[in-house]
Design an enzyme around this catalytic site. Structure first.
Site, mmCIF file in Angstrom:
data_model
loop_
_atom_site.group_PDB
_atom_site.id
_atom_site.type_symbol
_atom_site.label_atom_id
_atom_site.label_comp_id
_atom_site.label_asym_id
_atom_site.label_seq_id
_atom_site.Cartn_x
_atom_site.Cartn_y
_atom_site.Cartn_z
ATOM 1 N N PRO A 50 1.731 11.389 -1.913
ATOM 2 C CA PRO A 50 2.560 12.339 -1.170
ATOM 3 C C PRO A 50 2.053 13.770 -1.322
ATOM 4 O O PRO A 50 1.284 14.059 -2.242
ATOM 5 C CB PRO A 50 3.935 12.200 -1.826
ATOM 6 C CG PRO A 50 3.874 10.949 -2.631
ATOM 7 C CD PRO A 50 2.455 10.764 -3.028
ATOM 8 N N TYR B 291 -22.743 4.431 4.378
ATOM 9 C CA TYR B 291 -21.783 3.413 4.794
ATOM 10 C C TYR B 291 -21.043 2.885 3.569
ATOM 11 O O TYR B 291 -21.508 3.064 2.434
ATOM 12 C CB TYR B 291 -22.513 2.249 5.487
ATOM 13 C CG TYR B 291 -23.314 2.682 6.686
ATOM 14 C CD1 TYR B 291 -22.669 3.091 7.848
ATOM 15 C CD2 TYR B 291 -24.699 2.696 6.636
ATOM 16 C CE1 TYR B 291 -23.395 3.505 8.950
ATOM 17 C CE2 TYR B 291 -25.443 3.109 7.736
ATOM 18 C CZ TYR B 291 -24.782 3.517 8.892
ATOM 19 O OH TYR B 291 -25.504 3.931 9.984
ATOM 20 N N TYR C 235 -12.040 -5.254 10.586
ATOM 21 C CA TYR C 235 -11.418 -4.756 11.818
ATOM 22 C C TYR C 235 -11.316 -5.841 12.890
ATOM 23 O O TYR C 235 -12.238 -6.005 13.697
ATOM 24 C CB TYR C 235 -12.233 -3.566 12.350
ATOM 25 C CG TYR C 235 -12.320 -2.436 11.355
ATOM 26 C CD1 TYR C 235 -11.353 -1.455 11.320
ATOM 27 C CD2 TYR C 235 -13.359 -2.381 10.426
ATOM 28 C CE1 TYR C 235 -11.411 -0.424 10.386
ATOM 29 C CE2 TYR C 235 -13.431 -1.362 9.488
ATOM 30 C CZ TYR C 235 -12.451 -0.398 9.484
ATOM 31 O OH TYR C 235 -12.514 0.614 8.554
ATOM 32 N N GLN D 222 -7.474 -3.778 9.004
ATOM 33 C CA GLN D 222 -6.705 -2.759 9.700
ATOM 34 C C GLN D 222 -5.409 -3.399 10.203
ATOM 35 O O GLN D 222 -5.361 -4.618 10.392
ATOM 36 C CB GLN D 222 -7.558 -2.277 10.887
ATOM 37 C CG GLN D 222 -7.022 -1.091 11.617
ATOM 38 C CD GLN D 222 -6.842 0.085 10.692
ATOM 39 O OE1 GLN D 222 -5.811 0.174 10.004
ATOM 40 N NE2 GLN D 222 -7.807 0.967 10.638
ATOM 41 N N GLY E 246 -14.955 6.149 4.823
ATOM 42 C CA GLY E 246 -14.219 7.396 5.068
ATOM 43 C C GLY E 246 -14.363 7.772 6.521
ATOM 44 O O GLY E 246 -15.384 7.480 7.148
ATOM 45 N N LYS F 57 -21.607 -5.964 3.576
ATOM 46 C CA LYS F 57 -20.747 -5.525 2.468
ATOM 47 C C LYS F 57 -20.446 -6.700 1.536
ATOM 48 O O LYS F 57 -20.410 -6.544 0.319
ATOM 49 C CB LYS F 57 -19.439 -4.923 3.009
ATOM 50 C CG LYS F 57 -19.636 -3.633 3.800
ATOM 51 C CD LYS F 57 -18.328 -2.898 4.093
ATOM 52 C CE LYS F 57 -17.570 -3.401 5.273
ATOM 53 N NZ LYS F 57 -16.491 -2.472 5.734
ATOM 54 N N GLU G 179 0.834 -1.203 0.000
ATOM 55 C CA GLU G 179 0.000 0.000 0.000
ATOM 56 C C GLU G 179 0.870 1.255 0.000
ATOM 57 O O GLU G 179 1.868 1.325 0.716
ATOM 58 C CB GLU G 179 -0.901 0.006 1.242
ATOM 59 C CG GLU G 179 -1.848 1.198 1.238
ATOM 60 C CD GLU G 179 -2.753 1.242 2.451
ATOM 61 O OE1 GLU G 179 -3.594 0.350 2.582
ATOM 62 O OE2 GLU G 179 -2.582 2.168 3.273
HETATM 63 P P1 FAD Z 1 -18.205 0.902 7.130
HETATM 64 O O1 FAD Z 1 -18.042 -0.507 6.759
HETATM 65 O O2 FAD Z 1 -19.308 1.679 6.480
HETATM 66 O O3 FAD Z 1 -18.370 0.993 8.705
HETATM 67 C C1 FAD Z 1 -18.286 2.239 9.386
HETATM 68 C C2 FAD Z 1 -19.069 2.190 10.681
HETATM 69 O O4 FAD Z 1 -20.454 2.142 10.388
HETATM 70 C C3 FAD Z 1 -18.772 0.954 11.539
HETATM 71 O O5 FAD Z 1 -18.843 1.310 12.885
HETATM 72 C C4 FAD Z 1 -19.903 0.024 11.167
HETATM 73 O O6 FAD Z 1 -20.169 -0.912 12.179
HETATM 74 C C5 FAD Z 1 -21.032 1.003 10.965
HETATM 75 N N1 FAD Z 1 -22.043 0.482 10.018
HETATM 76 C C6 FAD Z 1 -21.818 -0.106 8.828
HETATM 77 N N2 FAD Z 1 -22.979 -0.478 8.251
HETATM 78 C C7 FAD Z 1 -23.965 -0.101 9.102
HETATM 79 C C8 FAD Z 1 -25.394 -0.201 9.099
HETATM 80 N N3 FAD Z 1 -26.038 -0.784 8.081
HETATM 81 N N4 FAD Z 1 -26.084 0.306 10.152
HETATM 82 C C9 FAD Z 1 -25.442 0.892 11.192
HETATM 83 N N5 FAD Z 1 -24.087 1.014 11.260
HETATM 84 C C10 FAD Z 1 -23.360 0.520 10.234
HETATM 85 N N6 FAD Z 1 -9.825 6.100 4.922
HETATM 86 C C11 FAD Z 1 -9.603 7.032 3.962
HETATM 87 O O7 FAD Z 1 -10.076 8.174 4.062
HETATM 88 N N7 FAD Z 1 -8.835 6.738 2.853
HETATM 89 C C12 FAD Z 1 -8.309 5.512 2.656
HETATM 90 O O8 FAD Z 1 -7.645 5.276 1.646
HETATM 91 C C13 FAD Z 1 -8.521 4.507 3.653
HETATM 92 N N8 FAD Z 1 -8.016 3.257 3.509
HETATM 93 C C14 FAD Z 1 -8.291 2.293 4.450
HETATM 94 C C15 FAD Z 1 -7.816 1.001 4.261
HETATM 95 C C16 FAD Z 1 -8.090 -0.001 5.181
HETATM 96 C C17 FAD Z 1 -7.578 -1.393 4.938
HETATM 97 C C18 FAD Z 1 -8.840 0.311 6.353
HETATM 98 C C19 FAD Z 1 -9.111 -0.747 7.371
HETATM 99 C C20 FAD Z 1 -9.324 1.591 6.552
HETATM 100 C C21 FAD Z 1 -9.066 2.605 5.603
HETATM 101 N N9 FAD Z 1 -9.546 3.904 5.763
HETATM 102 C C22 FAD Z 1 -9.314 4.858 4.788
HETATM 103 C C23 FAD Z 1 -10.278 4.290 6.976
HETATM 104 C C24 FAD Z 1 -11.811 4.124 6.848
HETATM 105 O O9 FAD Z 1 -12.334 5.062 5.938
HETATM 106 C C25 FAD Z 1 -12.352 4.334 8.234
HETATM 107 O O10 FAD Z 1 -11.947 3.310 9.079
HETATM 108 C C26 FAD Z 1 -13.857 4.546 8.325
HETATM 109 O O11 FAD Z 1 -14.132 5.120 9.588
HETATM 110 C C27 FAD Z 1 -14.674 3.279 8.210
HETATM 111 O O12 FAD Z 1 -14.681 2.830 6.929
HETATM 112 P P2 FAD Z 1 -15.375 1.428 6.523
HETATM 113 O O13 FAD Z 1 -15.251 1.338 5.060
HETATM 114 O O14 FAD Z 1 -14.875 0.350 7.364
HETATM 115 O O15 FAD Z 1 -16.891 1.770 6.916
#
Ligand code: FAD
Length: 311
Positions: A22, A127, A150, A181, A109, A170, A18
């Site tokens: 920059p 989401y 996670y 993570q 995000g 998802k 990954e």
């Molecule tokens: P989701 O899967 O949507 O989950 C987010 C929250 O919402 C969780 O608490 C989940 O339990 C809850 N949720 C999901 N579905 C529902 C539902 N139906 N009802 C109620 N609650 C729900 N961020 C960036 O900005 N740029 C990046 O490039 C980036 N890369 C990443 C790469 C990896 C491998 C990881 C692990 C994270 C990355 N992140 C990045 C961070 C990520 O955007 C954050 O962790 C964000 O807060 C959660 O994203 P998610 O896609 O897991 O969200």
């Protein structure tokens, strides 16, 4: 995901890198140099992260195009959805599509830091699952879609069962692989994989591995990601913490051990958070004896390269 399926078939562990966009033009040039050098390590693909709110939209798109078409590296573009409008999401997808990129890591995000209470910019994207279905709807099966997992919970949710419910959503909507993570607690990761599988989720899980570059960055990142650090990591690293070279040596052994344990548990592909640096990741791969050699050359099977007779 074809690449992971191949690793599963052959039993040969594979890995991906990954990178993040920059902040300066010089930084971008340095990244390209490094990507070119690290191409020889033999990653199956590389990821480019996405700045929250689309702040790196152009640069992420440019790096994806460069990596995909110039370096001949299979790429995966990260994309967040809840902090931008649908137009920006569509633009990013179209650009990725045109550059030949066939992998998107679909993310929600992070909520902006300065906001107490956060709400989605576009009600259609609350989401990550909404982005997964959007991509499937618009592009059918063109993209393999990764989603975040996670093993130790998220900032805003420590409820493991609930997170697994949301992960399952998802997957049911069309995700093709899961990237986790970063973590250092392998036992917990393996336990979590068991729970994911118990939910009937069968797609590949790519564990996120953060190599150890310096003691300070190790501690800072583990804290930032709220990831647990096993006692044996702390005791081994603390005693050498003021000697960067020693930290790298001790760190590479700790991380390589962790990788071996993950592979022994049946996970065939590891995802390295390079932090845009070559050394710490290279040391781990060397320690694992996973770097390509003349008798075990790196394998890339990109159609465009084959068609040019370069494959
Ligand atoms: P989701 O899967 O949507 O989950 C987010 C929250 O919402 C969780 O608490 C989940 O339990 C809850 N949720 C999901 N579905 C529902 C539902 N139906 N009802 C109620 N609650 C729900 N961020 C960036 O900005 N740029 C990046 O490039 C980036 N890369 C990443 C790469 C990896 C491998 C990881 C692990 C994270 C990355 N992140 C990045 C961070 C990520 O955007 C954050 O962790 C964000 O807060 C959660 O994203 P998610 O896609 O897991 O969200």
């Amino acid at each position: 995901n074809e690449m992971v399926a191949e690793a599963e078939r052959t039993g040969q562990p594979s890995f991906s890198f990954e990178y993040f966009p920059p902040k300066t033009a010089q930084g971008v040039q340095n990244l390209y140099d490094r990507m070119e050098r690290m191409y020889d390590f033999g990653p199956k693909f590389i990821d480019i992260t996405w700045g929250a709110g689309g702040t790196t939209a152009d640069l992420t798109g440019e790096i994806v195009t460069q990596a995909q078409t110039y370096f001949g590296l299979e790429t995966c573009m990260h994309l967040t959805c809840t902090d931008m409008g649908e137009d920006k999401v569509n633009d990013a997808l179209q650009r990725a599509y045109k550059s030949g990129c066939t992998n998107i890591l679909a993310l929600r995000g992070d909520p902006p830091r300065n906001k107490e209470k956060w709400s989605a910019t576009d009600e259609n994207f609350r989401y990550a699952r909404d982005l997964v279905s959007h991509i499937r709807q618009k592009y059918g099966s063109h993209f393999d879609i990764g989603v975040a997992g996670y093993p130790e919970g998220t900032d805003d949710n420590k409820d493991e069962e609930q997170l697994l419910d949301h992960l399952k959503q998802k997957v049911d909507l069309g995700a093709s692989f899961i990237v986790t993570q970063m973590f250092y607690d392998v036992d917990n990761f393996i336990r979590w994989v068991g729970k994911v599988r118990d939910r009937g989720i069968t797609i590949p899980i790519l564990p996120g591995i953060m190599p150890i570059a310096t003691y300070a960055s190790f501690i800072r990142r583990a804290k930032h990601m709220q990831c647990g650090v096993p006692d044996h990591f702390m005791s081994a690293l603390e005693s050498v913490k003021n000697d960067d070279a020693a930290v790298r040596e001790v760190g590479k052994v700790l991380v390589a051990d962790m990788c071996r344990k993950i592979v022994a548990a049946g996970i065939p592909h590891l995802h390295f958070y390079t932090m845009n640096l070559a050394q710490a990741t290279r040391l781990v791969l060397e320690e694992l004896n996973w770097m390509p050699t003349t008798t075990r050359p790196r394998k890339h099977a990109l159609p465009w390269k084959q068609s040019l007779g370069l494959g």
